[in-house]
Scaffold this active site. Structure first.
Site, short mmCIF file in Angstrom:
data_model
loop_
_atom_site.label_atom_id
_atom_site.label_comp_id
_atom_site.label_asym_id
_atom_site.label_seq_id
_atom_site.Cartn_x
_atom_site.Cartn_y
_atom_site.Cartn_z
N GLY A 34 -20.76 47.39 97.26
CA GLY A 34 -19.91 48.06 96.27
C GLY A 34 -19.25 49.46 97.24
N GLN A 94 -12.40 68.35 82.29
CA GLN A 94 -13.44 69.19 82.12
C GLN A 94 -12.85 70.35 83.34
OE1 GLN A 94 -17.55 68.51 81.23
NE2 GLN A 94 -17.65 70.92 80.79
N HIS A 127 -3.85 67.90 83.08
CA HIS A 127 -4.48 68.06 81.64
C HIS A 127 -4.14 69.52 81.10
CE1 HIS A 127 -6.32 66.92 78.16
NE2 HIS A 127 -7.28 67.84 78.32
N LYS A 189 -4.52 67.93 64.94
CA LYS A 189 -5.63 67.12 65.30
C LYS A 189 -6.79 67.76 65.43
CE LYS A 189 -6.57 65.27 69.39
NZ LYS A 189 -5.94 64.71 70.74
N ASP A 215 2.44 61.84 74.44
CA ASP A 215 0.98 62.31 74.93
C ASP A 215 1.03 62.05 76.27
OD1 ASP A 215 -1.21 63.75 74.14
OD2 ASP A 215 -2.06 62.45 73.08
C1 R5P Z 1 -5.65 65.38 74.34
O1 R5P Z 1 -5.88 66.72 74.72
C2 R5P Z 1 -4.97 64.62 75.17
O2 R5P Z 1 -3.75 65.26 75.23
C3 R5P Z 1 -5.07 63.48 74.51
O3 R5P Z 1 -4.44 63.35 73.16
C4 R5P Z 1 -6.37 62.67 74.43
O4 R5P Z 1 -6.82 62.77 75.51
C5 R5P Z 1 -6.38 61.15 73.88
O5 R5P Z 1 -7.66 60.64 73.83
P1 R5P Z 1 -7.71 59.43 72.85
O6 R5P Z 1 -7.14 58.29 73.17
O7 R5P Z 1 -9.26 59.06 73.09
O8 R5P Z 1 -7.93 60.12 71.51
#
Ligand code: R5P
Length: 290
Positions: A34, A94, A127, A189, A215
């Site tokens: 690996g 994170q 992110h 959400k 997204d």
């Molecule tokens: C969250 O802050 C991101 O923008 C995405 O909405 C998130 O990572 C999506 O995760 P999942 O597909 O597991 O719902």
């Protein structure tokens, strides 16, 4: 000189073509146990500018380790002018501490990368923008939204409503809507656990309209599935799903299709069956502008 790591070789060759630069010949392999092997085959001059392209998505640790191998090899060759392009920078989710004594993995990653004589880091839709502050060197956080908007324009006849599945993604929806000169909105959400999200119904005028959901990341697909269900209940005629980073763990693609998505497209920051939108020009144009 462009060096493509194993995770991003096709993208690296596209970037090299766009820049009219040389793609370095490298040898990569995995030993039976690996562990990874890496070798630079072409000659590189000490003064040459080198751009490494390597996303560090799944398998994150292997791809990250290979990036360090490339950087260490270049250091042994006395190459000093090194830029790392990591279109999907792993461990970025994170970027702060939620519980005492947790590892801030985005910070740990930043420390390791910059300890290896990197001059600049380029990534795409990190992110969180605050990840740039974890580095003591310039970090350019590029947006894939213009590339995604161009794709939507070329492949959609109607003017869609652009929708973010949560408030955090509303700027992506706004950016695309501005380019396409159409409306945008977002859903509310709440994340109950890493695998479970609840999306609140919000009245958006999607009745009899085509909707584009945008997204940054689709991971388990939970966020998108909830959004599709709400939009279909509210009368959307079609729901097209777009994201920058197709992490798509397990059966996420199946779940999204089963929920009624009419299209699912992503960029090639990560290798994926749905990565039909290239960010090569986004990266190449930015490098040209430096
Ligand atoms: C969250 O802050 C991101 O923008 C995405 O909405 C998130 O990572 C999506 O995760 P999942 O597909 O597991 O719902």
């Amino acid at each position: 000189m462009i060096i493509g790591g194993s995770a991003s070789q096709a993208l690296a060759s596209e970037v090299a073509k766009n820049l009219d630069d040389k793609l370095c010949h490298v040898e990569t392999k995995k030993f039976p146990d690996g562990e990874r092997y890496f070798r630079i085959v072409d000659e590189i001059d000490e003064d040459e500018e080198v751009i490494i392209i390597q996303s560090t998505g799944y398998p994150q640790d292997e791809n990250m380790m290979e990036l360090f191998f490339i950087l260490d090899t270049l250091s042994d060759m006395n190459v000093k002018n090194i830029t790392v392009v990591s279109p999907y920078l792993g461990y970025s989710r994170q970027e702060r501490r939620f519980k005492d004594t947790e590892c801030i993995s985005a910070k740990a990653t930043a420390r390791l990368i910059q300890a290896m004589n990197v001059k600049r880091v380029i990534s795409i839709n990190l992110h969180e923008e605050s990840i740039c502050d974890l580095y003591g060197i310039p970090v350019d956080n590029l947006s894939a939204m213009p590339a995604i908007a161009e794709y939507i324009k070329e492949n959609t006849d109607e003017k869609p409503v652009i929708l973010a599945p949560d408030k955090g993604a509303q700027n992506f929806a706004k950016e695309i809507a501005t380019i396409l000169d159409t409306e945008y909105d977002y859903l509310e959400k709440v994340r109950l656990s890493p695998e479970k999200v609840e999306t609140k119904t919000k009245s958006i005028s999607v009745d009899d309209r085509r909707v584009v959901i945008i997204d940054d990341i689709i991971s388990t697909g939970g966020t998108i599935v909830n959004a599709i269900e709400i939009l279909k209940q509210q009368g959307a005629t079609a729901v097209d799903v777009y994201c920058v980073h197709p992490v798509l763990v397990n059966d996420a693609v199946l779940k999204i299709n089963a929920a009624g998505a009419d299209n699912l497209q992503a960029t090639n920051t990560l290798k994926s069956e749905v990565a039909g939108i290239s960010v090569a020009k986004t990266i190449a144009n930015h490098i040209k502008s430096l």
